[in-house]
Design a protein around this motif. Structure first.
Motif, PDB file in Angstrom:
ATOM      1  N   ILE A 262      37.810 -26.980  -1.900  1.00  0.00           N
ATOM      2  CA  ILE A 262      36.735 -26.197  -1.280  1.00  0.00           C
ATOM      3  C   ILE A 262      37.359 -24.968  -0.626  1.00  0.00           C
ATOM      4  O   ILE A 262      38.211 -25.094   0.256  1.00  0.00           O
ATOM      5  N   ARG A 263      36.959 -23.790  -1.089  1.00  0.00           N
ATOM      6  CA  ARG A 263      37.527 -22.541  -0.585  1.00  0.00           C
ATOM      7  C   ARG A 263      36.549 -21.829   0.349  1.00  0.00           C
ATOM      8  O   ARG A 263      35.339 -21.960   0.218  1.00  0.00           O
ATOM      9  N   TRP A 264      37.119 -21.043   1.252  1.00  0.00           N
ATOM     10  CA  TRP A 264      36.338 -20.261   2.207  1.00  0.00           C
ATOM     11  C   TRP A 264      36.368 -18.803   1.792  1.00  0.00           C
ATOM     12  O   TRP A 264      37.447 -18.216   1.635  1.00  0.00           O
ATOM     13  N   GLY A 265      35.195 -18.206   1.599  1.00  0.00           N
ATOM     14  CA  GLY A 265      35.147 -16.804   1.249  1.00  0.00           C
ATOM     15  C   GLY A 265      33.860 -16.448   0.528  1.00  0.00           C
ATOM     16  O   GLY A 265      33.085 -17.318   0.134  1.00  0.00           O
ATOM     17  N   ASP A 266      33.629 -15.161   0.353  1.00  0.00           N
ATOM     18  CA  ASP A 266      32.445 -14.636  -0.314  1.00  0.00           C
ATOM     19  C   ASP A 266      32.651 -14.715  -1.825  1.00  0.00           C
ATOM     20  O   ASP A 266      33.525 -14.047  -2.383  1.00  0.00           O
ATOM     21  N   THR A 267      31.857 -15.526  -2.502  1.00  0.00           N
ATOM     22  CA  THR A 267      32.012 -15.764  -3.931  1.00  0.00           C
ATOM     23  C   THR A 267      31.882 -14.495  -4.767  1.00  0.00           C
ATOM     24  O   THR A 267      32.581 -14.325  -5.758  1.00  0.00           O
ATOM     25  N   ILE A 268      30.979 -13.607  -4.380  1.00  0.00           N
ATOM     26  CA  ILE A 268      30.771 -12.395  -5.173  1.00  0.00           C
ATOM     27  C   ILE A 268      31.879 -11.379  -4.914  1.00  0.00           C
ATOM     28  O   ILE A 268      32.511 -10.877  -5.851  1.00  0.00           O
ATOM     29  N   ARG A 269      32.147 -11.086  -3.649  1.00  0.00           N
ATOM     30  CA  ARG A 269      33.149 -10.070  -3.333  1.00  0.00           C
ATOM     31  C   ARG A 269      34.575 -10.564  -3.528  1.00  0.00           C
ATOM     32  O   ARG A 269      35.469  -9.789  -3.857  1.00  0.00           O
ATOM     33  N   ASN A 270      34.782 -11.857  -3.302  1.00  0.00           N
ATOM     34  CA  ASN A 270      36.151 -12.381  -3.322  1.00  0.00           C
ATOM     35  C   ASN A 270      36.182 -13.815  -3.840  1.00  0.00           C
ATOM     36  O   ASN A 270      36.397 -14.756  -3.085  1.00  0.00           O
ATOM     37  N   PRO A 271      35.965 -14.008  -5.147  1.00  0.00           N
ATOM     38  CA  PRO A 271      35.988 -15.376  -5.701  1.00  0.00           C
ATOM     39  C   PRO A 271      37.368 -16.010  -5.550  1.00  0.00           C
ATOM     40  O   PRO A 271      38.370 -15.436  -5.983  1.00  0.00           O
ATOM     41  N   LYS A 272      37.407 -17.182  -4.926  1.00  0.00           N
ATOM     42  CA  LYS A 272      38.692 -17.839  -4.634  1.00  0.00           C
ATOM     43  C   LYS A 272      39.096 -18.861  -5.687  1.00  0.00           C
ATOM     44  O   LYS A 272      40.242 -19.315  -5.695  1.00  0.00           O
ATOM     45  N   LEU A 273      38.162 -19.268  -6.535  1.00  0.00           N
ATOM     46  CA  LEU A 273      38.475 -20.290  -7.537  1.00  0.00           C
ATOM     47  C   LEU A 273      38.956 -19.586  -8.803  1.00  0.00           C
ATOM     48  O   LEU A 273      38.175 -19.196  -9.664  1.00  0.00           O
ATOM     49  N   PHE A 291      18.411 -16.880  -1.287  1.00  0.00           N
ATOM     50  CA  PHE A 291      17.349 -16.204  -2.036  1.00  0.00           C
ATOM     51  C   PHE A 291      17.356 -14.697  -1.770  1.00  0.00           C
ATOM     52  O   PHE A 291      17.319 -14.254  -0.615  1.00  0.00           O
ATOM     53  N   SER A 292      17.370 -13.924  -2.846  1.00  0.00           N
ATOM     54  CA  SER A 292      17.216 -12.460  -2.790  1.00  0.00           C
ATOM     55  C   SER A 292      18.049 -11.840  -1.679  1.00  0.00           C
ATOM     56  O   SER A 292      17.544 -11.076  -0.846  1.00  0.00           O
ATOM     57  N   LEU A 293      19.331 -12.169  -1.672  1.00  0.00           N
ATOM     58  CA  LEU A 293      20.244 -11.699  -0.634  1.00  0.00           C
ATOM     59  C   LEU A 293      20.380 -10.180  -0.654  1.00  0.00           C
ATOM     60  O   LEU A 293      20.667  -9.576  -1.688  1.00  0.00           O
ATOM     61  N   ASP A 294      20.166  -9.575   0.503  1.00  0.00           N
ATOM     62  CA  ASP A 294      20.328  -8.129   0.645  1.00  0.00           C
ATOM     63  C   ASP A 294      21.809  -7.828   0.888  1.00  0.00           C
ATOM     64  O   ASP A 294      22.537  -8.638   1.465  1.00  0.00           O
ATOM     65  N   LYS A 295      22.273  -6.670   0.426  1.00  0.00           N
ATOM     66  CA  LYS A 295      23.658  -6.234   0.632  1.00  0.00           C
ATOM     67  C   LYS A 295      24.649  -7.279   0.117  1.00  0.00           C
ATOM     68  O   LYS A 295      25.636  -7.603   0.785  1.00  0.00           O
ATOM     69  N   TRP A 296      24.376  -7.817  -1.051  1.00  0.00           N
ATOM     70  CA  TRP A 296      25.232  -8.856  -1.632  1.00  0.00           C
ATOM     71  C   TRP A 296      26.557  -8.311  -2.145  1.00  0.00           C
ATOM     72  O   TRP A 296      27.513  -9.061  -2.339  1.00  0.00           O
ATOM     73  N   GLY A 297      26.635  -7.019  -2.368  1.00  0.00           N
ATOM     74  CA  GLY A 297      27.885  -6.469  -2.892  1.00  0.00           C
ATOM     75  C   GLY A 297      27.751  -5.087  -3.483  1.00  0.00           C
ATOM     76  O   GLY A 297      28.693  -4.301  -3.462  1.00  0.00           O
ATOM     77  N   LYS A 298      26.578  -4.787  -4.028  1.00  0.00           N
ATOM     78  CA  LYS A 298      26.392  -3.467  -4.620  1.00  0.00           C
ATOM     79  C   LYS A 298      26.415  -2.418  -3.504  1.00  0.00           C
ATOM     80  O   LYS A 298      25.828  -2.604  -2.454  1.00  0.00           O
ATOM     81  N   ASP A 311      32.834  -3.011  -5.403  1.00  0.00           N
ATOM     82  CA  ASP A 311      31.909  -2.329  -6.303  1.00  0.00           C
ATOM     83  C   ASP A 311      31.736  -3.149  -7.573  1.00  0.00           C
ATOM     84  O   ASP A 311      32.660  -3.241  -8.385  1.00  0.00           O
ATOM     85  N   PRO A 312      30.567  -3.773  -7.768  1.00  0.00           N
ATOM     86  CA  PRO A 312      30.355  -4.609  -8.951  1.00  0.00           C
ATOM     87  C   PRO A 312      30.457  -3.833 -10.266  1.00  0.00           C
ATOM     88  O   PRO A 312      30.711  -4.422 -11.311  1.00  0.00           O
ATOM     89  N   GLU A 313      30.251  -2.517 -10.199  1.00  0.00           N
ATOM     90  CA  GLU A 313      30.356  -1.714 -11.420  1.00  0.00           C
ATOM     91  C   GLU A 313      31.754  -1.813 -12.023  1.00  0.00           C
ATOM     92  O   GLU A 313      31.928  -1.743 -13.237  1.00  0.00           O
ATOM     93  N   SER A 314      32.747  -1.989 -11.163  1.00  0.00           N
ATOM     94  CA  SER A 314      34.127  -2.076 -11.634  1.00  0.00           C
ATOM     95  C   SER A 314      34.737  -3.441 -11.320  1.00  0.00           C
ATOM     96  O   SER A 314      35.927  -3.556 -11.047  1.00  0.00           O
ATOM     97  N   ASP A 315      33.893  -4.465 -11.310  1.00  0.00           N
ATOM     98  CA  ASP A 315      34.346  -5.833 -11.023  1.00  0.00           C
ATOM     99  C   ASP A 315      35.497  -6.221 -11.940  1.00  0.00           C
ATOM    100  O   ASP A 315      35.386  -6.152 -13.173  1.00  0.00           O
ATOM    101  N   SER A 316      36.606  -6.641 -11.358  1.00  0.00           N
ATOM    102  CA  SER A 316      37.797  -6.946 -12.156  1.00  0.00           C
ATOM    103  C   SER A 316      37.610  -8.167 -13.051  1.00  0.00           C
ATOM    104  O   SER A 316      38.380  -8.375 -13.990  1.00  0.00           O
ATOM    105  N   TYR A 317      36.599  -8.973 -12.777  1.00  0.00           N
ATOM    106  CA  TYR A 317      36.346 -10.166 -13.596  1.00  0.00           C
ATOM    107  C   TYR A 317      35.237  -9.924 -14.623  1.00  0.00           C
ATOM    108  O   TYR A 317      34.868 -10.849 -15.362  1.00  0.00           O
TER     109      TYR A 317
END
Length: 521
Positions: A262-273, A291-298, A311-317
């Motif tokens: 179990i990892r601690w962190g923001d899955t979208i901005r910083n996936p730890k797995l 639900f419908s999270l505002d400011k999720w990363g974009k 920046d999800p536009e240039s997401d390394s994954y």
């Protein structure tokens, strides 16, 4: 000797909550109460095992302590519950509890720390001013420790009624905290019947890797693991909230799932797995994301240019190759992440979403179309309203299957009217869950043909059906839930009006008679 039951654990611990009620919010005091339960648990397990080794080695304490170093947990003396109980009246009792937790983390670094070395309990402060001024805080902590010293809260494995007692009691407590916490409850708990439904819909095979990228306190992840039917599976989760991450880690240990990651962190901005530089892949991915999270990363273009944010536009994954969701609604960001982390050719995804995910246009509509063209969506299931803590809106479950092969149909189920009405929350009954699961499994096995499966309940749509609807997945477009209104008998209504008017005339005449008599007197 009487055995400790989960009811015993629940009663004692729930009574201990009175220490905090009215002082701090249930979404906060759950951390103190459940952490104290964990301290009591590891202390009692340590004591039980130590007694066994002393008996084995003829009371040779040195040999017994050496053997204890190889047990599940190394429990330093000032971490143990007995030490805290002996010092319950000290003016620095909050600091002593914090020091005990820190020592427990240091003695068990591979288990009670994140990948960056951060301790599980770093976000839980027993010396916090949230507990009141020094005098009040000390009184509350003293009462909490006294409550946990109750003889009915004997958590030694040798006296527990069964191996699931602690885990089940912990889950039961979290559910009750969620009920009290209101809106904030959705941040750490998915209702048990919804977790059961998703676990059954995505049932994993033996040997499966199972993940929840927004795992909260871990209840859904544990249910998905138990659905395997054996101990041959591995669990992985990530949680953004630090104190909730701690609850999830403790939850795994209390259920005996010591190897869960179990990892601690923001899955979208910083996936730890991850495995190397790539995202880890799983057989099953389940989640109840916010639900419908505002400011999720974009980010805004100028922020991205300055490099100030993810920046999800240039997401390394490359998770958002189907498109980037709007910055004010992160639903498809989580769905995209989940799909990308499922094994190609066999991975399954089960995710809870608000209904807007099914029909909103613009960037979400384009992502939805590309997902449909991939032929990985298997089922859309509408749930009753008011199932979830913190929101009364109805939600849906999406099932994706990356091993769907040649079948390009999609099953739509409207289960919104099949539930039991509860006092605060509605509840899915076992029969409701079983009906959904059985319908889905028939579809999954290729036994359901396109068209109406059950009137006003289930429909199998072809790709062409969905394409004609511009890839709108709104359930009423496929499952006809229209109820015809009964014909109105105009003549009968007219006769009833005339009858009522006649009665009213009689009542008025009677009333006038009484008034006239009163005036004469």
């Amino acid at each position: 000797m009487s055995k400790t039951t989960k009811e015993d654990v629940f009663k004692v611990v729930w009574r201990a909550c009175d220490t905090f009620r009215g002082v701090i919010d249930p979404s906060q005091y759950k951390d103190y109460v459940l952490t104290m339960l964990f301290i009591k648990y590891v202390s009692d397990v340590w004591k039980d095992k130590m007694e066994q080794y002393l008996e084995k080695y003829n009371q040779d304490k040195e040999r017994a302590e050496w053997a204890m170093q190889k047990e599940r947990f190394v429990v330093p003396p000032h971490t143990r519950f007995e030490y805290l109980y002996q010092n319950r009246g000290e003016v620095n009792i909050g600091e002593l509890v914090n020091q005990g937790l820190e020592a427990l983390e240091e003695a068990n670094p591979g288990k009670l720390s994140g990948e960056d070395g951060s301790g599980v309990f770093r976000n839980i402060d027993f010396n916090s001013s949230n507990l009141g001024d020094t005098k009040d805080k000390n009184t509350r902590l003293k009462n909490l420790i006294i409550d946990f010293s109750n003889e009915k809260l004997d958590l030694r494995p040798s006296v527990l009624e069964g191996h699931d007692v602690i885990g089940d009691a912990y889950e039961f407590l979290i559910a009750n905290f969620a009920s009290d916490a209101g809106k904030k409850a959705g941040e750490f708990f998915t209702p048990g019947q919804v977790s059961t439904l998703i676990a059954k819909l995505t049932k994993s095979q033996s040997g499966a890797r199972i993940c929840d990228p927004t795992c909260g306190s871990g209840s859904l992840l544990i249910k998905a693991g138990k659905e395997v039917g054996s101990d041959n599976f591995s669990l992985y989760g990530q949680e953004a909230n630090g104190s909730t991450w701690a609850l999830a880690v403790m939850n795994m240990f209390l259920h005996g799932m010591d190897n869960a990651t179990i990892r601690w962190g923001d899955t979208i901005r910083n996936p730890k797995l991850r495995e190397g530089d790539a995202l880890m892949k799983f057989d099953t991915v389940v989640a109840n994301p916010p639900f419908s999270l505002d400011k999720w990363g974009k980010v805004e273009d100028d922020a991205a240019a300055k490099g100030t944010d993810f920046d999800p536009e240039s997401d390394s994954y490359n998770r958002f190759w189907r498109g980037v969701p709007p910055k004010s609604k992160g639903d498809w960001a989580f769905i995209s992440h989940m799909i990308e982390t499922a094994y190609e050719g066999k991975g399954k995804v089960g995710v809870v979403v608000p209904h807007g995910v099914l029909f909103r246009g613009s960037s979400e509509g384009k992502i939805r179309q590309k997902t449909m063209e991939e032929n990985i969506l298997e089922a859309v299931i509408g749930l009753p309203a008011n199932l979830f803590f913190g929101t009364g809106i109805p939600a849906a479950i999406l099932i994706f299957n990356k091993g769907k092969a040649a079948n390009n149909n999609v099953l739509f189920i409207d289960a919104s009217q099949q539930y039991e009405q509860g006092k605060n929350q509605n509840v899915l009954r076992d029969a409701d869950i079983n009906k959904i699961v059985e319908t889905y499994r028939k579809f999954n096995a290729g036994k359901l043909k396109p068209g109406v499966v059950e009137d006003k309940y289930a429909y199998v749509a072809t790709f062409e059906d969905i394409q004609e609807n511009d890839f709108n997945l709104n359930i009423p477009r496929y499952v006809d839930t229209f109820e015809e209104e009964a014909e109105v008998d105009i003549a009968g209504v007219q006769r009833e009006i005339e009858r009522l008017e006649g009665e009213l005339t009689g009542v008025k005449a009677e009333l006038k008679k009484y008034l006239d008599e009163l005036l004469k007197n």
